[in-house]
Design a protein around this motif. Structure first.
Motif, PDB file in Angstrom:
ATOM      1  N   ILE A 245       0.850  -1.180   0.000  1.00 12.28           N
ATOM      2  CA  ILE A 245       0.000   0.000   0.000  1.00 12.28           C
ATOM      3  C   ILE A 245       0.887   1.232   0.000  1.00 12.28           C
ATOM      4  O   ILE A 245       1.549   1.535   0.989  1.00 12.28           O
ATOM      5  N   ASP A 246       0.917   1.939  -1.092  1.00 15.44           N
ATOM      6  CA  ASP A 246       1.699   3.171  -1.241  1.00 15.44           C
ATOM      7  C   ASP A 246       3.164   3.009  -0.840  1.00 15.44           C
ATOM      8  O   ASP A 246       3.810   3.978  -0.444  1.00 15.44           O
ATOM      9  N   SER A 247       3.677   1.823  -0.913  1.00 14.66           N
ATOM     10  CA  SER A 247       5.092   1.603  -0.592  1.00 14.66           C
ATOM     11  C   SER A 247       5.482   0.209  -1.070  1.00 14.66           C
ATOM     12  O   SER A 247       4.675  -0.540  -1.593  1.00 14.66           O
ATOM     13  N   ASP A 248       6.723  -0.110  -0.821  1.00 14.68           N
ATOM     14  CA  ASP A 248       7.215  -1.449  -1.156  1.00 14.68           C
ATOM     15  C   ASP A 248       7.217  -2.356   0.071  1.00 14.68           C
ATOM     16  O   ASP A 248       7.843  -3.393   0.079  1.00 14.68           O
ATOM     17  N   TYR A 249       6.484  -1.943   1.113  1.00 14.00           N
ATOM     18  CA  TYR A 249       6.472  -2.689   2.371  1.00 14.00           C
ATOM     19  C   TYR A 249       5.820  -4.051   2.180  1.00 14.00           C
ATOM     20  O   TYR A 249       4.803  -4.180   1.514  1.00 14.00           O
ATOM     21  N   GLN A 250       6.407  -5.042   2.808  1.00  8.03           N
ATOM     22  CA  GLN A 250       5.811  -6.378   2.815  1.00  8.03           C
ATOM     23  C   GLN A 250       5.965  -6.956   4.217  1.00  8.03           C
ATOM     24  O   GLN A 250       7.073  -7.086   4.730  1.00  8.03           O
ATOM     25  N   ALA A 251       4.863  -7.283   4.836  1.00  4.11           N
ATOM     26  CA  ALA A 251       4.880  -7.789   6.210  1.00  4.11           C
ATOM     27  C   ALA A 251       5.492  -9.177   6.277  1.00  4.11           C
ATOM     28  O   ALA A 251       5.332  -9.983   5.366  1.00  4.11           O
ATOM     29  N   LYS A 252       6.165  -9.449   7.397  1.00  2.47           N
ATOM     30  CA  LYS A 252       6.803 -10.751   7.609  1.00  2.47           C
ATOM     31  C   LYS A 252       5.815 -11.795   8.095  1.00  2.47           C
ATOM     32  O   LYS A 252       5.932 -12.969   7.781  1.00  2.47           O
ATOM     33  N   ASP A 253       4.845 -11.349   8.907  1.00  2.00           N
ATOM     34  CA  ASP A 253       3.884 -12.278   9.494  1.00  2.00           C
ATOM     35  C   ASP A 253       2.625 -11.504   9.887  1.00  2.00           C
ATOM     36  O   ASP A 253       2.525 -10.302   9.645  1.00  2.00           O
ATOM     37  N   GLU A 254       1.677 -12.209  10.490  1.00  2.00           N
ATOM     38  CA  GLU A 254       0.395 -11.605  10.861  1.00  2.00           C
ATOM     39  C   GLU A 254       0.574 -10.435  11.837  1.00  2.00           C
ATOM     40  O   GLU A 254      -0.074  -9.399  11.709  1.00  2.00           O
TER      41      GLU A 254
ATOM     42  N   ASP B  86       3.233  -8.495  12.248  1.00  2.00           N
ATOM     43  CA  ASP B  86       3.853  -7.380  11.537  1.00  2.00           C
ATOM     44  C   ASP B  86       2.822  -6.661  10.663  1.00  2.00           C
ATOM     45  O   ASP B  86       2.795  -5.424  10.595  1.00  2.00           O
ATOM     46  N   ALA B  87       1.950  -7.408  10.016  1.00  2.00           N
ATOM     47  CA  ALA B  87       0.895  -6.807   9.183  1.00  2.00           C
ATOM     48  C   ALA B  87      -0.056  -5.987  10.052  1.00  2.00           C
ATOM     49  O   ALA B  87      -0.466  -4.876   9.674  1.00  2.00           O
ATOM     50  N   TRP B  88      -0.410  -6.497  11.250  1.00  2.00           N
ATOM     51  CA  TRP B  88      -1.312  -5.780  12.143  1.00  2.00           C
ATOM     52  C   TRP B  88      -0.672  -4.474  12.623  1.00  2.00           C
ATOM     53  O   TRP B  88      -1.319  -3.441  12.700  1.00  2.00           O
ATOM     54  N   ASP B  89       0.628  -4.551  12.936  1.00  2.00           N
ATOM     55  CA  ASP B  89       1.346  -3.336  13.343  1.00  2.00           C
ATOM     56  C   ASP B  89       1.341  -2.304  12.214  1.00  2.00           C
ATOM     57  O   ASP B  89       1.105  -1.121  12.441  1.00  2.00           O
ATOM     58  N   TYR B  90       1.613  -2.760  11.010  1.00  2.00           N
ATOM     59  CA  TYR B  90       1.628  -1.860   9.854  1.00  2.00           C
ATOM     60  C   TYR B  90       0.236  -1.268   9.604  1.00  2.00           C
ATOM     61  O   TYR B  90       0.104  -0.088   9.300  1.00  2.00           O
ATOM     62  N   ALA B  91      -0.799  -2.068   9.757  1.00  2.00           N
ATOM     63  CA  ALA B  91      -2.170  -1.581   9.554  1.00  2.00           C
ATOM     64  C   ALA B  91      -2.508  -0.467  10.538  1.00  2.00           C
ATOM     65  O   ALA B  91      -3.310   0.418  10.234  1.00  2.00           O
ATOM     66  N   GLY B  92      -1.884  -0.499  11.721  1.00  2.00           N
ATOM     67  CA  GLY B  92      -2.106   0.547  12.703  1.00  2.00           C
ATOM     68  C   GLY B  92      -1.588   1.902  12.258  1.00  2.00           C
ATOM     69  O   GLY B  92      -2.001   2.941  12.779  1.00  2.00           O
ATOM     70  N   GLU B  93      -0.703   1.918  11.295  1.00  2.00           N
ATOM     71  CA  GLU B  93      -0.149   3.165  10.766  1.00  2.00           C
ATOM     72  C   GLU B  93      -1.027   3.774   9.671  1.00  2.00           C
ATOM     73  O   GLU B  93      -0.803   4.907   9.263  1.00  2.00           O
ATOM     74  N   ILE B  94      -2.008   3.034   9.197  1.00  2.00           N
ATOM     75  CA  ILE B  94      -2.883   3.505   8.128  1.00  2.00           C
ATOM     76  C   ILE B  94      -4.236   3.856   8.735  1.00  2.00           C
ATOM     77  O   ILE B  94      -4.908   2.993   9.311  1.00  2.00           O
TER      78      ILE B  94
END
Length: 102
Positions: free
Chosen positions: A59-68, A70-78
């Protein structure tokens, strides 16, 4: 589960001499099945929905989560992303509880 059991126990009359263990277990089970989804259940389902949807990936970057997690943490930034998945999770859990209770 323990939170729900403790909440149920606090709401039960202390004079349980007339009920058997089986009756209490059945009453507790039915109370749990008819209770609204807990915050813990909602978050667990929301995390799984997010992880399996892969919408967090790229999403608007090249970020790719390592696991569930990490994805939840990243979702908290959006803005609003976790809330969106929590709303979907709440709906799914309420649908499942309704089906069990009917």
């Amino acid at each position: 589960m323990l939170d729900e059991a403790n909440a149920y126990e606090r709401g039960v009359d202390d004079d349980l001499t007339f009920q058997t263990v089986r009756e209490l277990a059945g009453t507790a089970y039915m109370a749990g099945r008819s209770a609204p989804p807990t915050a813990v259940e909602i978050e667990a389902v929301a995390r799984k929905l997010l992880w399996t949807s892969r919408t967090w990936d790229g999403i608007d970057s090249d970020y790719q989560a390592k696991d569930e997690e990490d994805a939840w943490d990243y979702a908290g930034e959006i803005l609003g992303m976790r809330e969106c998945y929590a709303a979907q999770a709440r709906d799914l859990l309420e649908i499942a509880r309704k089906a069990v209770n009917e």
